[in-house]
Design an enzyme around this catalytic site. Structure first.
Site, mmCIF file in Angstrom:
data_model
loop_
_atom_site.group_PDB
_atom_site.id
_atom_site.type_symbol
_atom_site.label_atom_id
_atom_site.label_comp_id
_atom_site.label_asym_id
_atom_site.label_seq_id
_atom_site.Cartn_x
_atom_site.Cartn_y
_atom_site.Cartn_z
ATOM 1 N N GLU A 45 0.839 -1.202 0.000
ATOM 2 C CA GLU A 45 0.000 0.000 0.000
ATOM 3 C C GLU A 45 0.880 1.260 0.000
ATOM 4 O O GLU A 45 1.858 1.342 0.738
ATOM 5 C CB GLU A 45 -0.879 -0.026 1.266
ATOM 6 N N LYS A 114 -9.097 3.204 -2.644
ATOM 7 C CA LYS A 114 -9.450 2.402 -1.462
ATOM 8 C C LYS A 114 -10.854 2.783 -0.989
ATOM 9 O O LYS A 114 -11.203 3.961 -0.943
ATOM 10 C CB LYS A 114 -8.421 2.661 -0.360
ATOM 11 N N CYS A 175 -5.779 -3.451 1.916
ATOM 12 C CA CYS A 175 -5.523 -3.535 3.362
ATOM 13 C C CYS A 175 -6.806 -3.690 4.186
ATOM 14 O O CYS A 175 -7.350 -4.774 4.306
ATOM 15 C CB CYS A 175 -4.702 -2.333 3.818
ATOM 16 N N PRO A 355 22.299 3.238 28.984
ATOM 17 C CA PRO A 355 22.542 3.135 30.429
ATOM 18 C C PRO A 355 22.109 1.738 30.903
ATOM 19 O O PRO A 355 20.937 1.374 30.775
ATOM 20 C CB PRO A 355 21.640 4.230 31.021
ATOM 21 N N LEU A 356 23.055 0.949 31.385
ATOM 22 C CA LEU A 356 22.802 -0.454 31.746
ATOM 23 C C LEU A 356 22.787 -0.558 33.269
ATOM 24 O O LEU A 356 23.820 -0.392 33.920
ATOM 25 C CB LEU A 356 23.910 -1.331 31.142
ATOM 26 N N SER A 357 21.615 -0.846 33.837
ATOM 27 C CA SER A 357 21.461 -0.764 35.300
ATOM 28 C C SER A 357 21.676 -2.090 36.009
ATOM 29 O O SER A 357 21.768 -2.125 37.230
ATOM 30 C CB SER A 357 20.052 -0.264 35.625
ATOM 31 N N GLY A 358 21.697 -3.204 35.247
ATOM 32 C CA GLY A 358 21.756 -4.514 35.894
ATOM 33 C C GLY A 358 20.380 -5.107 36.129
ATOM 34 O O GLY A 358 20.246 -6.181 36.701
ATOM 35 N N GLY A 359 19.315 -4.409 35.666
ATOM 36 C CA GLY A 359 17.947 -4.921 35.787
ATOM 37 C C GLY A 359 17.455 -5.530 34.483
ATOM 38 O O GLY A 359 18.137 -5.465 33.449
ATOM 39 N N VAL A 360 16.255 -6.101 34.529
ATOM 40 C CA VAL A 360 15.712 -6.829 33.369
ATOM 41 C C VAL A 360 15.498 -5.911 32.165
ATOM 42 O O VAL A 360 15.816 -6.261 31.028
ATOM 43 C CB VAL A 360 14.383 -7.536 33.741
ATOM 44 N N ASP A 361 14.959 -4.704 32.379
ATOM 45 C CA ASP A 361 14.580 -3.848 31.250
ATOM 46 C C ASP A 361 15.788 -3.404 30.423
ATOM 47 O O ASP A 361 15.793 -3.531 29.197
ATOM 48 C CB ASP A 361 13.806 -2.623 31.742
ATOM 49 N N SER A 362 16.815 -2.865 31.087
ATOM 50 C CA SER A 362 17.979 -2.419 30.309
ATOM 51 C C SER A 362 18.743 -3.619 29.743
ATOM 52 O O SER A 362 19.322 -3.536 28.661
ATOM 53 C CB SER A 362 18.891 -1.515 31.141
#
EC number: 6.3.5.1
Length: 706
Positions: A45, A114, A175, A355-362
């Protein structure tokens, strides 16, 4: 007599307003289709201008440049002897339409506008286009002079019609029309159309790939016929990732499946199918044939061309296949990684800063960059020259060839652990171990001197010294001292993103990656202008539960044992003082609810469209085995109070990959006020009255038992 047809559909990584690149990708797809013997080629499209032009559709430039690209396509020898079906905006009698332009050998056969426009969620087509509402009617479209000179046509048919070739009949739906209760393919099929084409601009949402496939297989199961679906793929300039999945189906079976996620800019699918299989399939569906005898006919555009060849007895036909789906964790490992790649190469930056914090998200965000590096190395190994050229530009080395994802990750990802006096040694170690295992360039630093300087400045000016709650401070002091740490990290992240490559003697800057998940954003459990503020956020549309599943997948798939200890640790912001060197603060305690509960609130609020009272009513039933009506009421009130209090944070939310149907993204997807009466007096009173009634009823029942 010919009856076998070879048809082609494709997924193209088009980019909004990149007319030059879009033209080259369209031409390449047509070339591949012809090389494989196809006589019909369908594209996505609005492929000429790119789907995500948004308010640029209002500009006459967008219409002009689209016409210029169409002229270049008509003129190209590549487009000879194949019916080409391309998408672009067209203005007809001063009204803008989202159109398919179908042409053959320098003649435009039909412009098909369309008829049902997508206008929910992330889609706003009614803002720019008008649907064609005159079913089975056409008008004459007067071609602009630049096209008249090429096609030698003054006018061409514009409207709802189908193409009649020497050997078959072809009809378009675009679509959204596939998703409507009465799709055009129903009546087209009854009127003898044998090949249906669908050009899509459909974006990725977790767990939704099956919906498209189910609709196509159901359409051809009930009505017979060949169905081609083309789609855009990649990031064309904003939060959405278009996820390919081009397909060819016939009579309820899939004959060709395109990839959902890949770094290939052009992917073409072809299949050779026997038209007699459609005719014999339809022959025994008597209910269909009765309906067909009563259907209103479509205008037919006669085309002096055949999709089949005279002598095709020995031509092999395609075999049906099983559709292969990715698990949600696999979708996360691939989709956002491809989106990051498109963003990196198209923004012409030299890499990412995280920024790497040591937690799951980063950690999940770091794994997505590592997954991207994996896919880049795989694509180069398979001979993808575009990816190789892009990666050489990014690392600024014309002879570089990536082979090892860890080595590439070291070039394109800089991670940074920003410790404070409230950080534990464990999170520092976890961040460092993960960085070592994925190969990122890792920096460790302490933010305390900057924080002390800022708080000292405040004390100098006001004569007051704020303290943490554990040291006798108030809630206001406690929160302000947490926020200043969080905001300092954002300032440091941008400084290092701009200058860390300079300090290493390398050119370029880095894109700052954010790593707030969808649940934290929904509740506003983040500091405004902290590390959630970044250039882009690949996990901002993904729930904590899904992220944990993705990180678990990475442990095995990428052999990253450091992730095990990250998964095992409690989620914490580490902004309050440690108790005896240990973390004293966890996210779920801070929020007053679990991440699992947050996902439920998010889906009910956005997908089920509930306000406080309706959410309470639904949760009474959902949680009847674990919560009393009073507990449900308290939880709902707690959520809505915090959600509405923090809604203003969504206005500054970092652009995030859209992956979840309950995303709170304020930009286009979830449009709400950001100044609420956070006490919700009327709504909460309705809940309270209901609780009192239920509690009274329970007391009566207990009295009756006595």
């Amino acid at each position: 007599m010919g009856r076998k047809v070879t048809v082609a559909t494709c997924a193209l990584n088009q980019w909004a307003l990149d007319f030059e690149g879009n033209l080259q990708r369209i031409l390449k797809s047509i070339e591949i289709a012809k090389h494989r013997g196809a006589r019909y080629r369908l594209g996505p499209e609005l492929e000429i201008c790119g789907y995500g032009c948004w308010d640029h559709y209002y500009e006459s430039d967008t219409l002009l440049h689209s016409l210029q690209v169409l002229a270049a396509l008509l003129e190209s020898p590549v487009t000879q002897d194949i019916i080409c079906d391309v998408g672009m905006p067209v203005m007809h009698r001063n009204v803008r339409y989202n159109c398919r332009v179908i042409f053959l050998n320098r003649k435009i056969l039909l412009i098909r506008p369309k008829m049902a426009l997508a206008n929910e969620g992330n889609y706003r087509e009614l803002r720019w286009f008008t649907p064609w509402s005159r079913s089975r009617q056409t008008e004459e479209y007067f071609l602009p002079r630049m096209l008249q000179d090429l096609t030698k046509q003054e006018t061409v048919p514009f409207g709802d019609a189908v193409l009649s070739t020497w050997d078959t009949c072809i009809g378009s739906e675009v679509c959204e029309e596939l998703w409507t209760p009465h799709s055009p393919h129903v009546d087209m099929g009854l009127d003898g159309v044998e090949i249906f084409t669908n050009a899509s601009g459909s974006h990725h949402v977790l767990r939704k790939a099956h919906a498209r496939v189910d609709l196509v297989t159901m359409a051809t199961t009930k009505n017979g016929g060949i169905y081609l679906l083309a789609n855009q793929k990649g990031c064309d300039g904003d939060r959405l990732y278009y996820d390919g999945c081009a397909l060819i189906a016939m009579n309820g079976s899939i004959f060709a499946q395109g990839s959902q996620f890949s770094l290939d800019d052009v992917e073409v699918l072809t299949a050779t199918l026997d038209l007699e299989d459609i005719r014999s399939y339809r022959a025994e569906i008597s209910s269909r044939n009765l309906a067909a005898s009563r259907v209103s006919p479509y205008p037919r555009v006669k085309v002096d061309f055949a999709l089949s060849c005279h002598e095709d007895l020995l031509e092999p036909v395609s075999e049906p296949i099983e559709w292969k789906y990715h698990s949600p964790a696999e979708e996360i490992s691939l989709g956002p990684a491809c989106w990051l790649w498109d963003f990196l190469r198209r923004s012409r930056q030299a890499g990412f800063f995280l920024p790497l914090s040591g937690g799951v998200d980063s950690a999940a965000t770091a794994c997505l960059v590592y997954s991207m590096c994996h896919q880049v190395c795989e694509a180069v190994k398979r001979g993808n020259l575009e990816v190789l050229a892009d990666v050489r530009t990014i690392v600024n080395q014309p002879s570089y060839t990536p082979q090892d994802p860890r080595e590439l990750c070291g070039r394109v990802l800089t991670t940074c652990y920003m410790a404070s006096e409230n950080s534990s040694q464990e999170t520092c170690d976890r961040a460092r171990e993960l960085a070592q295992q994925i190969g990122s360039h890792h920096i460790g630093l302490h933010i305390d001197p900057v924080v002390k300087a800022l708080v000292g400045l405040f004390s100098l000016v006001t004569g007051a010294s704020p303290r943490f709650a554990v040291h006798g401070g108030s809630d206001r002091e406690n929160l302000a001292l947490q926020n200043v740490q969080a905001r300092v990290r954002m300032v440091i992240a941008y400084l290092f993103a701009q200058l860390s490559l300079w300090s290493r003697g390398a050119p370029g800057g880095l894109l700052v990656l954010g790593s707030a998940n969808v649940d934290e954003s929904l509740l506003g459990y983040l500091t405004k202008y902290d590390c959630s503020s970044a250039d882009i956020n690949p996990i901002g549309g993904i729930s904590k539960t899904d992220l944990r599943a993705f990180v678990q997948l990475c442990v095995e798939r990428f052999q990253l044992p450091a992730l095990q200890s990250i998964l095992a640790a409690p989620a914490t912001a580490e902004l309050e003082p440690l108790a005896h060197g240990r973390v004293s603060q966890t996210d779920e305690e801070d929020m007053g609810m679990t991440y699992a509960e947050l996902s439920v609130y998010g889906r009910l609020r956005k997908v089920a469209k509930t306000g406080p009272y309706s959410m309470f009513c639904k949760l009474l039933d959902m949680w009847r085995d674990t919560c009393s009506p009073r507990q449900v009421a308290d939880k709902v009130k707690c959520f809505f109070s915090k959600y509405s209090m923090n809604r203003h944070k969504m206005t500054t939310l970092t652009p995030a990959y859209h992956a979840e149907s309950y995303s709170p993204d304020d930009n286009r997807f979830d449009l709400r006020p950001f100044l609420y009466n956070t006490r919700w007096p009327w709504q909460f009173r309705c809940i309270e009255n209901q609780v009192l009634q239920l509690e009274g009823r329970q007391r009566q029942e207990l009295d009756g038992v006595d």
